[in-house]
Design an enzyme around this catalytic site. Sequence first.
Site, PDB file in Angstrom:
ATOM      1  N   VAL A   1      -2.776   4.369  -4.137  1.00 42.08           N
ATOM      2  CA  VAL A   1      -2.363   3.111  -4.766  1.00 42.08           C
ATOM      3  C   VAL A   1      -1.901   2.054  -3.761  1.00 42.08           C
ATOM      4  O   VAL A   1      -1.648   0.917  -4.136  1.00 42.08           O
ATOM      5  CB  VAL A   1      -1.258   3.304  -5.841  1.00 42.08           C
ATOM      6  CG1 VAL A   1      -1.796   4.039  -7.056  1.00 42.08           C
ATOM      7  CG2 VAL A   1      -0.034   3.980  -5.275  1.00 42.08           C
TER       8      VAL A   1
ATOM      9  N   SER B   1      -1.745   8.346  -1.992  1.00 37.14           N
ATOM     10  CA  SER B   1      -2.423   9.585  -2.408  1.00 37.14           C
ATOM     11  C   SER B   1      -3.488  10.072  -1.429  1.00 37.14           C
ATOM     12  O   SER B   1      -3.974  11.187  -1.585  1.00 37.14           O
ATOM     13  CB  SER B   1      -3.061   9.402  -3.776  1.00 37.14           C
ATOM     14  OG  SER B   1      -2.085   9.580  -4.760  1.00 37.14           O
TER      15      SER B   1
HETATM   16  N1  GLU Z   1       3.235   8.241  -4.445  1.00 42.87           N
HETATM   17  C1  GLU Z   1       2.437   7.725  -5.521  1.00 42.87           C
HETATM   18  C2  GLU Z   1       2.919   8.279  -6.842  1.00 42.87           C
HETATM   19  O1  GLU Z   1       3.349   9.399  -6.881  1.00 42.87           O
HETATM   20  C3  GLU Z   1       1.037   8.130  -5.263  1.00 42.87           C
HETATM   21  C4  GLU Z   1       0.120   7.500  -6.241  1.00 42.87           C
HETATM   22  C5  GLU Z   1      -1.269   7.382  -5.728  1.00 42.87           C
HETATM   23  O2  GLU Z   1      -1.539   6.861  -4.648  1.00 42.87           O
HETATM   24  O3  GLU Z   1      -2.117   7.818  -6.492  1.00 42.87           O
HETATM   25  O4  GLU Z   1       2.895   7.625  -7.847  1.00 42.87           O
END
Ligand code: GLU
Length: 324
Positions: free
Chosen positions: A276, A79
């Site tokens: 995350v 993110s």
């Molecule tokens: N690609 C992750 C998702 O869509 C990003 C989540 C994050 O880092 O908050 O769940």
Amino acid sequence: MAPRPPAASMPIGIAVPNLAEVVAEIAEEMRVRADRGEVATYIPELARVSADQFGIAVIDNDGKAHVAGDGDVPFSIQSISKVFTLTLALGKAGNRLWKRVGREPSGSPFNSIVQLEREHGIPRNPFINAGAIAVSDLILSGHQPREALGAILRFMQFLADDATITIDNAVAASEQRTGFRNAALANYMRSFGVLDNPVDLTLGVYFHHCAIAMSCRQLAMAGRFLAHNGINPTTGLSVVTPERARRINAIMLTCGHYDGSGEFAFRVGLPGKSGVGGGIIAIAPGQASIAVWSPGLDPSGNSHLGQLALEALSKRMGWSIFGA
Ligand code: GLU
């Protein structure tokens, strides 16, 4: 060179702490801690990363990089990429973007769907998943997914001044296979006309920009324009206007840590964005661009040691935007 004035919040008469020493101290303190949080498992490829790692990079006003621990190891920025896609989308659509995405903290988990229903498909902010998917859709419009992704990747390489930055295709594929909730969010927004492009293409762009791999050093380099009123202080090149940099920082402060954003502002007092993958980028306006990484997360999805490290750094350097 003349000595740099102390940080605004540093009381007169107190010696300015030595940044290199503080960074090294914090890296050592984090290296030996037993509490490391839990690595994200909902993206199978991320579950393979060891929680033993901790990295930090701080780029000061002179462009000097203070890097310690695993600060040169690339990780999945997830993110954190949303700060940069927001910057690109604002460049493309300007304030029109705010018709599709709000700018209020959500107070809900990053992948929550309930708020979207109450708010007619308009995501609360560009950093929750729904908001970032709407931003990816804006970047995609008028292009092939390959071109849109190329533009995002080249932007990261330009900002970090590093052409070796790439997308980790294994992470992108892993998320594409398991991203049912993101697909639900995207389809739901599409039903309200908030997305213009076919959902699978928009999601392809979104999953791939989340899967960009960068080290703390590269991320801290890429964030420098946000610490310096929109300008890269080394090249003097303007990336965004001062007003836009200020606003992006404001959204990072209020929305950058999911429903842990209030806690992050309380403890660290800097605009920041976490992912995350365990990374966090943080901006000390006028002072430094910072990135930390440790894959173990707290229950809100923010790096446990990353937050502790930033809290210590901000306190010891007197960098909180709210004062000492
Ligand atoms: N690609 C992750 C998702 O869509 C990003 C989540 C994050 O880092 O908050 O769940």
